[in-house]
Scaffold this active site. Structure first.
Site, mmCIF file in Angstrom:
data_model
loop_
_atom_site.group_PDB
_atom_site.id
_atom_site.type_symbol
_atom_site.label_atom_id
_atom_site.label_comp_id
_atom_site.label_asym_id
_atom_site.label_seq_id
_atom_site.Cartn_x
_atom_site.Cartn_y
_atom_site.Cartn_z
ATOM 1 N N GLY A 65 2.390 0.187 5.943
ATOM 2 C CA GLY A 65 1.692 0.693 7.116
ATOM 3 C C GLY A 65 0.605 -0.254 7.560
ATOM 4 O O GLY A 65 0.092 -1.066 6.784
ATOM 5 N N GLY A 114 5.267 2.337 3.788
ATOM 6 C CA GLY A 114 5.808 2.947 4.998
ATOM 7 C C GLY A 114 7.184 2.450 5.372
ATOM 8 O O GLY A 114 7.949 3.147 6.030
ATOM 9 N N GLU A 137 1.470 1.487 -3.882
ATOM 10 C CA GLU A 137 0.285 2.176 -3.349
ATOM 11 C C GLU A 137 -0.829 2.374 -4.365
ATOM 12 O O GLU A 137 -2.010 2.410 -3.991
ATOM 13 C CB GLU A 137 0.686 3.540 -2.765
ATOM 14 C CG GLU A 137 1.443 3.472 -1.455
ATOM 15 C CD GLU A 137 2.913 3.166 -1.635
ATOM 16 O OE1 GLU A 137 3.621 3.050 -0.631
ATOM 17 O OE2 GLU A 137 3.382 3.043 -2.796
ATOM 18 N N ASP A 145 3.934 7.405 -1.458
ATOM 19 C CA ASP A 145 4.039 8.503 -0.502
ATOM 20 C C ASP A 145 5.228 8.286 0.419
ATOM 21 O O ASP A 145 6.220 7.714 0.003
ATOM 22 C CB ASP A 145 2.714 8.703 0.241
ATOM 23 C CG ASP A 145 2.346 7.548 1.166
ATOM 24 O OD1 ASP A 145 2.835 6.415 0.948
ATOM 25 O OD2 ASP A 145 1.569 7.767 2.123
#
Length: 349
Positions: A65, A114, A137, A145
């Site tokens: 991301g 992401g 992460e 996630d």
């Protein structure tokens, strides 16, 4: 439409191409909402037989991301922006996992964070020689996630705990072995395969191009992974690794030493909760959102980004030490959010 993404219909396919290769096709908020709008529009479109997502450049499908805005708003005390972004991103991940039409992802180079969320929940996931899939992460104070926690929970043996806390990169064979990909096709064949997919609208054409990938590392390491990462929590994993002098154990300890203790302990707990037939993408995203909702205010996220991206000193000052992490800290991060809980089906305002 954003210059960072090219969305169109072509032949029998709805096509999505990430077009910011210089930024390793990092996912921005605008890209996320554009993909969701396209999927909503194509769901009942008879002209679209399948969705095909790919990306420009050789280095990355999507390396994660775009977190600069998250950092800036969080540092200013605005936690609402990040919470809204994660909620919208997770809703997209769920839509991809539940999409009623074939969703084909072509995943070259780095596929991280992401990038995993917009590819690895698809029905047909293609990798090549350069593919490197990872959920790193914990190294920036988050947890795996975008639904990645569910993929980790479903990986063979205790591979999920290992991959989640160390952020180890998976090549094409490892990605297929661990359930993050389906088919290995050399990059030289991608243009021909892509044309066949667009013309036919039939994801079955992928099988005609698939080959056996070069052997990865994880199959041979499965015994050691299961032996060391089968404990109840992060402390059990640490104790097991410290009692070994193998190259594998030393490498894992070194990787763990770089991550946020709070994030790693929560990742292990989440994977444990999601292991079993009752877990699904909704349950995984709900758990993840409990953590990310709190990540800026009470977690290590802002410090992790500062150390890795902003100041680049690679010296994060985590809230807890590896050996002094209180058990209640994990419980606090993963408590239900009540009225603030993630709602996957709500419409965007």
């Amino acid at each position: 439409m954003s210059d960072d993404i090219h969305i169109r219909k072509e032949g029998r396919a709805g096509r999505i191409t990430l077009t910011r290769p210089k930024a390793l096709n990092a996912m921005s908020y605008d890209m996320c909402t554009a993909i969701e709008a396209a999927l909503d529009g194509w769901r009942d479109d008879p002209e679209v037989a399948l969705v095909l997502i790919d990306a420009e450049g050789d280095k990355a499908f999507c390396a994660g991301g775009d977190i600069q805005q998250l950092y800036d708003t969080g540092r200013a005390g605005d936690f609402a922006y990040g919470r809204r972004f994660w909620a919208d991103e997770y809703r997209l991940n769920a839509k991809i996992a539940r999409y009623p039409k074939p969703y084909v992802a072509l995943m070259q180079g780095f596929v991280m964070g992401g990038g995993v969320g917009i590819s690895c929940h698809g029905s047909h996931r293609v990798v090549c020689d350069s593919t490197q899939v990872a959920m790193p992460e914990c190294g920036i104070g988050l947890v795996p996630d975008v639904g990645g926690s569910l993929l980790l929970a479903r990986a063979p043996g205790r591979s999920g705990e290992y991959l989640g806390v160390t952020g180890t990169r998976m090549g094409p064979d490892d990605a297929i072995y661990c359930g993050f990909a389906d088919s290995y096709i050399p990059k030289l064949k991608w243009n021909e395969m892509r044309a066949a997919l667009v013309e036919s609208g039939d994801p079955g054409v992928i099988d005609g191009y698939a080959e056996t990938p070069p052997e990865g590392d994880l199959r041979a390491q499965q015994g050691e992974i299961d032996a060391h990462f089968g404990g109840e929590g992060l402390h059990d994993i640490l104790n097991s690794l410290r009692a070994s002098d193998s190259d594998f154990a030393n490498g894992a300890l070194k990787a763990i030493g770089r991550g946020s203790p709070l994030s790693m302990a929560c990742a292990v707990e989440m994977i444990h909760r999601l292991r079993g037939p009752g877990a699904d993408i909704g349950r995984a995203l709900d758990l993840e959102y409990r953590f990310t909702y709190r990540a800026m205010e009470t977690g290590d996220f802002l410090e992790g980004i500062r150390a890795a991206i902003i100041d680049r000193d690679r010296n994060p000052q985590w809230k807890h030490g590896l050996d002094v992490l209180p058990g209640y800290a994990v419980s606090q991060m993963l408590m239900p959010l009540g009225p603030d809980a993630l709602t996957l089906e709500e419409e965007r305002p």
